[in-house]
Design a protein around this motif. Structure first.
Motif, PDB file in Angstrom:
ATOM      1  N   SER A  53       0.818  -1.230   0.000  1.00  0.00           N
ATOM      2  CA  SER A  53       0.000   0.000   0.000  1.00  0.00           C
ATOM      3  C   SER A  53       0.846   1.272   0.000  1.00  0.00           C
ATOM      4  O   SER A  53       0.511   2.258   0.661  1.00  0.00           O
ATOM      5  CB  SER A  53      -0.946   0.003   1.215  1.00  0.00           C
ATOM      6  N   GLN A 113      -0.917   4.534  -1.197  1.00  0.00           N
ATOM      7  CA  GLN A 113      -1.847   5.062  -0.207  1.00  0.00           C
ATOM      8  C   GLN A 113      -1.111   5.755   0.942  1.00  0.00           C
ATOM      9  O   GLN A 113      -1.534   6.809   1.422  1.00  0.00           O
ATOM     10  CB  GLN A 113      -2.731   3.940   0.331  1.00  0.00           C
ATOM     11  N   LYS A 116     -11.393   7.171   8.376  1.00  0.00           N
ATOM     12  CA  LYS A 116     -11.599   6.583   7.051  1.00  0.00           C
ATOM     13  C   LYS A 116     -10.424   6.858   6.128  1.00  0.00           C
ATOM     14  O   LYS A 116     -10.122   6.051   5.236  1.00  0.00           O
ATOM     15  CB  LYS A 116     -12.889   7.131   6.443  1.00  0.00           C
ATOM     16  N   ALA A 117      -9.740   7.980   6.314  1.00  0.00           N
ATOM     17  CA  ALA A 117      -8.648   8.361   5.431  1.00  0.00           C
ATOM     18  C   ALA A 117      -7.361   7.588   5.692  1.00  0.00           C
ATOM     19  O   ALA A 117      -6.439   7.628   4.879  1.00  0.00           O
ATOM     20  CB  ALA A 117      -8.371   9.862   5.562  1.00  0.00           C
ATOM     21  N   THR A 118      -7.268   6.868   6.811  1.00  0.00           N
ATOM     22  CA  THR A 118      -6.048   6.126   7.105  1.00  0.00           C
ATOM     23  C   THR A 118      -5.975   4.878   6.244  1.00  0.00           C
ATOM     24  O   THR A 118      -6.986   4.298   5.847  1.00  0.00           O
ATOM     25  CB  THR A 118      -5.978   5.723   8.586  1.00  0.00           C
ATOM     26  N   VAL A 119      -4.753   4.458   5.945  1.00  0.00           N
ATOM     27  CA  VAL A 119      -4.546   3.261   5.121  1.00  0.00           C
ATOM     28  C   VAL A 119      -5.125   2.040   5.821  1.00  0.00           C
ATOM     29  O   VAL A 119      -5.727   1.167   5.193  1.00  0.00           O
ATOM     30  CB  VAL A 119      -3.048   3.069   4.832  1.00  0.00           C
ATOM     31  N   GLU A 120      -4.943   1.980   7.140  1.00  0.00           N
ATOM     32  CA  GLU A 120      -5.423   0.813   7.893  1.00  0.00           C
ATOM     33  C   GLU A 120      -6.940   0.682   7.813  1.00  0.00           C
ATOM     34  O   GLU A 120      -7.472  -0.418   7.619  1.00  0.00           O
ATOM     35  CB  GLU A 120      -4.989   0.934   9.360  1.00  0.00           C
ATOM     36  N   GLU A 160      -8.914   1.820   5.468  1.00  0.00           N
ATOM     37  CA  GLU A 160      -9.310   1.482   4.103  1.00  0.00           C
ATOM     38  C   GLU A 160      -9.420  -0.029   3.935  1.00  0.00           C
ATOM     39  O   GLU A 160     -10.343  -0.536   3.297  1.00  0.00           O
ATOM     40  CB  GLU A 160      -8.307   2.042   3.098  1.00  0.00           C
ATOM     41  N   ARG A 161      -8.454  -0.744   4.499  1.00  0.00           N
ATOM     42  CA  ARG A 161      -8.460  -2.206   4.391  1.00  0.00           C
ATOM     43  C   ARG A 161      -9.681  -2.797   5.091  1.00  0.00           C
ATOM     44  O   ARG A 161     -10.327  -3.715   4.592  1.00  0.00           O
ATOM     45  CB  ARG A 161      -7.186  -2.780   5.009  1.00  0.00           C
ATOM     46  N   ILE A 181     -12.572  -1.268   5.862  1.00  0.00           N
ATOM     47  CA  ILE A 181     -13.815  -0.875   5.190  1.00  0.00           C
ATOM     48  C   ILE A 181     -14.071  -1.756   3.980  1.00  0.00           C
ATOM     49  O   ILE A 181     -15.207  -2.182   3.729  1.00  0.00           O
ATOM     50  CB  ILE A 181     -13.761   0.609   4.797  1.00  0.00           C
ATOM     51  N   GLU A 182     -13.043  -2.038   3.223  1.00  0.00           N
ATOM     52  CA  GLU A 182     -13.182  -2.891   2.047  1.00  0.00           C
ATOM     53  C   GLU A 182     -13.742  -4.260   2.429  1.00  0.00           C
ATOM     54  O   GLU A 182     -14.659  -4.776   1.789  1.00  0.00           O
ATOM     55  CB  GLU A 182     -11.814  -3.051   1.370  1.00  0.00           C
TER      56      GLU A 182
END
Length: 263
Positions: free
Chosen positions: A31, A34, A179-183, A185-186, A188-189
């Protein structure tokens, strides 16, 4: 460590800096695009600077650093990317962990709420990092492992260095900045794939008390809290999410490259 693209002996990075903790496995960084997006966004906001390299260049430098330090390739290793106020960047690596890939930490810490002001909590900075370390030290003195920062009204601080997600039923609750953090994002997906609703809002100690699970996110994956104060919490969803995160990452890489990027 690497400083401005040049391999150097490790030394402490002086002054304030922004940072990202990057997951690596088999000497490959995950990532990277990101992480660059997050740190560059914060750097432009605070310092008016950007890291002067591309994602592919950063990936190459990280691989070189891990190989030069003879890091065991089969364990996930944290690489920290730092950017100071004058636009100089640094890359440092830790020792490899006992895990391989995104995972649920086997140790489930106990936490407590701690009232403490935080400097720019939604930005991953050295100031926030030190605030969190101080808060955790205070929590340990009180008999806990971690501190959850809150204000005098018991509103929970949105900590960019330790994103938090609450789970109740099939709904996840997180602060909008998380929500904006890379962690996140994973997570939420995976949550959307599994049919969970994701709600973005500020929350308080009252919301934590009503949650079934409380997850803390970092470069390695998910840490599920066992207690906050005297209130116990489950870890079923966290376990499921951790497994799905690694599977989803591997699917993406195989789709993109035709095989595992980390082989």
């Amino acid at each position: 460590m690497i400083e401005q693209g040049v391999m150097k002996l490790w030394h402490h990075v002086e002054g304030p800096y922004l940072y990202q903790e990057i997951h690596t496995l088999h000497h490959k960084a995950r990532s990277v695009e990101q992480h660059l997006r997050v740190i560059n966004g914060a750097a432009e906001q605070l310092f008016g600077e950007r890291i002067p390299i591309s994602a592919s260049e950063l990936e190459q430098q990280i691989t070189k650093l891990l190989e030069q330090n003879n890091i065991w390739p089969n364990g996930s290793t944290k690489v920290t990317l730092k950017l100071n106020a004058v636009g100089e960047y640094f890359i440092q690596c830790d020792e490899p962990s006992i895990y391989a890939g995104y995972s649920l930490r086997s140790i489930r810490p106990k936490a407590c709420l701690l009232t403490m002001d935080a400097p720019y909590p939604t930005i991953p900075s050295s100031a926030m990092e030190q605030t969190r370390l101080l808060a955790d030290a205070r929590a340990q003195q009180l008999g806990y492992d971690r501190a959850i920062l809150c204000n005098a009204e018991k509103g929970i601080t949105a900590d960019a260095t330790r994103p938090m997600i609450l789970c109740g039923g099939h709904t996840l609750l997180m602060h909008p900045s998380t929500k904006a953090t890379v962690e996140a994002e994973r997570v939420i997906e995976v949550a959307v794939k599994l049919g969970y609703k994701v709600r973005l809002r500020e929350f308080s100690a009252e919301h934590i008390a009503k949650a079934e699970e409380v997850m803390l996110l970092d470069w390695l994956g998910i840490t599920s809290l066992s207690y906050i104060g005297q209130r116990p919490y489950a870890s079923f969803v966290a376990e499921h999410f951790a497994q799905e995160m690694e599977q989803e990452y591997n699917k993406k890489i195989k789709t993109r490259y035709g095989r595992s990027h980390e082989e």
